[in-house]
Design an enzyme around this catalytic site. Structure first.
Site, PDB file in Angstrom:
ATOM      1  N   SER A   1       0.850  -1.194   0.000  1.00 38.76           N
ATOM      2  CA  SER A   1       0.000   0.000   0.000  1.00 38.76           C
ATOM      3  C   SER A   1       0.882   1.238   0.000  1.00 38.76           C
ATOM      4  O   SER A   1       1.915   1.266   0.666  1.00 38.76           O
ATOM      5  CB  SER A   1      -0.862  -0.025   1.260  1.00 38.76           C
ATOM      6  OG  SER A   1      -1.429   1.233   1.484  1.00 38.76           O
ATOM      7  N   LEU A   2       0.483   2.276  -0.730  1.00 36.58           N
ATOM      8  CA  LEU A   2       1.275   3.506  -0.694  1.00 36.58           C
ATOM      9  C   LEU A   2       1.288   4.144   0.700  1.00 36.58           C
ATOM     10  O   LEU A   2       2.351   4.498   1.194  1.00 36.58           O
ATOM     11  CB  LEU A   2       0.765   4.505  -1.738  1.00 36.58           C
ATOM     12  CG  LEU A   2       1.337   4.279  -3.138  1.00 36.58           C
ATOM     13  CD1 LEU A   2       0.746   5.264  -4.134  1.00 36.58           C
ATOM     14  CD2 LEU A   2       2.859   4.445  -3.120  1.00 36.58           C
TER      15      LEU A   2
ATOM     16  N   ARG B   1       3.851   8.402  -5.453  1.00 35.72           N
ATOM     17  CA  ARG B   1       4.659   7.213  -5.708  1.00 35.72           C
ATOM     18  C   ARG B   1       5.163   6.694  -4.371  1.00 35.72           C
ATOM     19  O   ARG B   1       5.283   7.451  -3.413  1.00 35.72           O
ATOM     20  CB  ARG B   1       5.848   7.556  -6.610  1.00 35.72           C
ATOM     21  CG  ARG B   1       5.458   7.846  -8.055  1.00 35.72           C
ATOM     22  CD  ARG B   1       6.688   8.133  -8.884  1.00 35.72           C
ATOM     23  NE  ARG B   1       7.322   9.374  -8.494  1.00 35.72           N
ATOM     24  CZ  ARG B   1       7.092  10.552  -9.091  1.00 35.72           C
ATOM     25  NH1 ARG B   1       6.251  10.627 -10.104  1.00 35.72           N
ATOM     26  NH2 ARG B   1       7.706  11.634  -8.679  1.00 35.72           N
ATOM     27  N   LYS B   2       5.452   5.403  -4.316  1.00 30.80           N
ATOM     28  CA  LYS B   2       5.884   4.811  -3.049  1.00 30.80           C
ATOM     29  C   LYS B   2       7.206   5.422  -2.590  1.00 30.80           C
ATOM     30  O   LYS B   2       7.412   5.688  -1.417  1.00 30.80           O
ATOM     31  CB  LYS B   2       6.009   3.297  -3.197  1.00 30.80           C
ATOM     32  CG  LYS B   2       6.338   2.550  -1.904  1.00 30.80           C
ATOM     33  CD  LYS B   2       5.171   2.549  -0.929  1.00 30.80           C
ATOM     34  CE  LYS B   2       5.505   1.855   0.388  1.00 30.80           C
ATOM     35  NZ  LYS B   2       4.533   2.177   1.436  1.00 30.80           N
ATOM     36  N   VAL B   3       8.123   5.599  -3.517  1.00 31.26           N
ATOM     37  CA  VAL B   3       9.409   6.196  -3.164  1.00 31.26           C
ATOM     38  C   VAL B   3       9.410   7.640  -3.671  1.00 31.26           C
ATOM     39  O   VAL B   3       9.291   7.872  -4.869  1.00 31.26           O
ATOM     40  CB  VAL B   3      10.580   5.422  -3.782  1.00 31.26           C
ATOM     41  CG1 VAL B   3      11.908   6.072  -3.385  1.00 31.26           C
ATOM     42  CG2 VAL B   3      10.542   3.968  -3.350  1.00 31.26           C
TER      43      VAL B   3
END
Lengths: 354, 354
Positions: free
Chosen positions: A144-145, A348-350
């Site tokens: 999950s983000l 975005r996740k990163v």
């Protein structure tokens, strides 16, 4: 089921794993800090990890008397300032281990012989490779983000490190019991799923706490913003009285974290100030008095909801357990609003920032 | 005319007075810091004064390499933690000099022989009496509840102290010229009074900056919230990308501070991200490129307004000058909304928190 929902539920196991796996490394880092005469904790983190850093500020100052600075990353990255950190432990926190600005701070510090460590969920990450003492979250992949289990495992490692560095032994014992408390807190799920409809059209709110739960307020606000696009603003209950309370009028939703302990009475007073303004109070608490007051107020038709923490813990540990209530609320609110909590638009996740 | 409007206009004189009157005391404090081997600046402040503290974090770390911690007051007041501050300069900031929690931190530190100082507009206040080195704002009585001249004079004293402690001599020279830059910035008044109507019905917004202007974003947001009850949320441009940007959709008002210098390019990138989301951008800037881009975008009918800073200064000094634009915007917005900026509902001039 969404990844976020599943990862919220994984937290008791993840925290137990982190505590079991990283105890020795925490002790080794504490020994190194003693050997090098560390007098300052200097933490670099962004987003959710920065909220873990805020918990660390309270935890290490209260339990150990070590002053804690939260880095302003741009001082190192944009301004390239050579901050004197000779007697510091410089600690990075990043679930992905790829937060470029935090890594840059760690890299500069290590080059100058400063003691460096990090907390990350990614053993093979750049951050884990950049420091002398990487501590790992063992949370498993977070799909999950919005971060959940990487946040609580980061908190658990901060508590474990504080214990290794000389915090009260009772804290160490209570920490070992925390997975059970987290498990019980997941039981809030059913009731919350039921009454969350009340907040279907909430577009903004404030989240209020004092003392050690400052981090909880900030993390809850971020979860709400990320998953439901609610404009949630966190405040220290004290700073809130210095101005922002002027913006609260009838029915404005206020989420309050109020626990037994040193921050209880000021938060209790603040709740009364919000009652006077006829605000909508969503109270997350382990304290009978305020919970009963809000229940009585509800019975008169005034707005609000009570969330009673099922497993009360020592005040200093409440941030680890209470955030689960905030996560569940954010998840259910996203669900009832028809939004996908796993993949908020535009994120975005990163996130790499300079 | 409102007190707030008048006090905004008094700032050039007030800053000149503070710099002229307190130079010697700043030098004496700097000498004491050298003599005692100060390695850490530890600042206690609340509300607007906390924003001055945030500027100090950037200023002293960038110019002097001295790590700066912002105190979490409840660590000392609610939790009574004996934080080890032997090598610190503990600095309180409070316009009224009656911020009880900051005074408590100073009192505890002085008792233990730690070097203490404060910045206050009240020579006879408790805080001025509690420290070894009081620095005075000389702003004259501030009658408006929202602080303006006490904020900029506090910043001026922080810059002057940094110069005394060894910052670049160019900063000292530029600081002496700052009253003239402040005077020119007041010329924004007429244009702003004209187009502020556009924002008559704005109920919320975000305020964005990077680097040294983090304080400017926070102070602007507080002014808007205090005077117009706008729910204004400040963000570091970097943290904003870690989640909150998800909540920005078409037409959402975003106030951006974007100046030439190290923080320019990341803020410029962020402006483009906001253009992509069709946000309403109110740009306060001294940089031709971004100002022209926004003007072009406006010409196509897309939303936004440009505020060109009339007196560009060195990036590190922009927080002292640029906040005047934020103050004027907050004042005119309150006026056009029919609100009394001098006396926001629910606020007192001296807020005492534990």
């Amino acid at each position: 089921m969404s990844w976020m929902r599943q990862e919220i539920a994984e937290q008791p196991d993840a925290v137990a794993r982190a505590l079991a796996a990283e105890g020795t490394r925490c002790e080794a880092l504490a020994a190194a800090a003693r050997a090098r005469g560390v007098e300052l904790l200097y933490i670099a983190a962004r987003g959710t990890s920065d909220h873990a850093a805020i918990l660390a500020k309270y935890l290490f100052e209260i339990e150990l008397g070590v002053p804690v600075c939260l880095a302003a990353p741009s001082v190192f990255t944009l301004y390239e300032a050579p901050v004197k950190l000779d007697r510091a432990l410089v600690l990075g926190i990043s679930q992905s281990g790829e937060a470029a600005d935090a890594i840059e701070i760690l890299r500069q510090a290590r080059e100058r012989g400063v003691l460096t460590a990090c907390i990350t969920n990614s053993p093979d990450s750049s951050m884990a490779g950049a420091v002398e003492y990487p501590l790992l979250c063992h949370a498993g992949q977070e799909r999950s983000l919005p971060a959940t289990k990487s946040y609580t495992t980061s908190l658990a490692l901060l508590y474990r490190l504080a214990v290794a560095m000389g915090a009260r032994p009772e804290l160490g014992a209570a920490l070992q019991d925390s997975p059970a408390a987290l498990q019980l807190t997941l039981n809030l799920d059913a009731a919350m799923a039921d009454w969350v409809e009340r907040y279907r059209f909430m577009e903004e709110c404030v989240v209020l706490a004092r003392g050690v739960n400052q981090a909880t307020a900030m993390e809850t606000a971020l979860k709400l913003t990320e998953t439901s696009y609610v404009r949630a603003q966190p405040w220290s209950g004290a700073d809130f009285l210095h101005g922002p309370i002027a913006a609260i009028d009838e029915g404005f939703p206020c989420i309050l974290y109020l626990f037994r302990g040193r921050a209880h009475d000021p938060m209790h007073d603040l709740m009364h100030r919000l009652f006077e303004r006829n605000a909508e109070c969503l109270l997350i608490s382990d304290s009978d008095g305020p919970l009963e007051e809000l229940e009585k107020r509800q019975a008169t038709g005034a707005g609000g909801r009570c969330v009673r923490l099922p497993a009360p813990v020592d005040e200093i540990l409440t941030p680890l357990v209470a955030i689960v209530a905030g996560q569940l609320f954010a998840y259910h609110l996203a669900r009832i609003k028809g939004r996908d909590p796993d993949a908020p638009r535009g994120l975005r996740k990163v996130t790499v920032t300079r």
